[in-house]
Scaffold this motif. Structure first.
Motif: not given
Length: 145
Positions: A3-6, A78-84, A128-135
């Motif tokens: 659901l979160t990916a969708k 990157l979020t969709l394909f590299a992480t949950a 920027a927060i999204f990217w920091l969280w991703l990294v």
């Protein structure tokens, strides 16, 4: 797909939709003027100053959809394909997209620069927060291989 990916994918689609809406509105402002001869092609071949204000505002807003949103698309992919994908990702994505809609509406209506800048800066902060969280998740918190 979770659901979160969708929901993250839908946020990305909502950003694409904004870009397409602005493109259609810009076309509705520009094309009839060129087709009627009101504006000569030679007058717009290099710059937009021959267009009326509303067409220029839409054009600038359209161009702006290829600035910060490009970084958003990369982060979302990157979020969709590299992480949950998690709820924080979804929240940040939708907040960013909502702020892009606010920015675009201000840009093509009142064009109050202070308000537009506030929406842009808020969107930048969320991105920027999204990217920091991703990294953080991919590099720091990810289990080592």
């Amino acid at each position: 797909m979770t659901l979160t990916a969708k929901l993250l994918l839908l946020a990305t689609a909502a950003q694409v939709l904004l870009t397409l809406i602005i493109l259609v509105l810009m076309g509705r402002e520009r094309v009839p003027r060129v087709m009627s001869g009101e504006i000569k092609v030679a007058d717009i071949a290099v710059e937009r100053s021959a267009y009326p204000l509303q067409a220029r505002l839409l054009s600038n807003s359209f161009d702006n959809q290829f600035q910060l949103p490009v970084l958003f698309y990369v982060a979302a992919l990157l979020t969709l394909f590299a992480t949950a994908t998690g709820w924080i990702d979804v929240l940040l994505a939708w907040l960013f997209v909502a702020l892009r809609y606010v920015h675009a509406v201000i840009h093509v209506t009142t064009n109050r620069v202070h308000m537009r800048f506030a929406a842009y800066t808020a969107g930048l902060a969320v991105l920027a927060i999204f990217w920091l969280w991703l990294v953080l998740r991919l590099v720091v918190l990810a289990p080592s291989v």
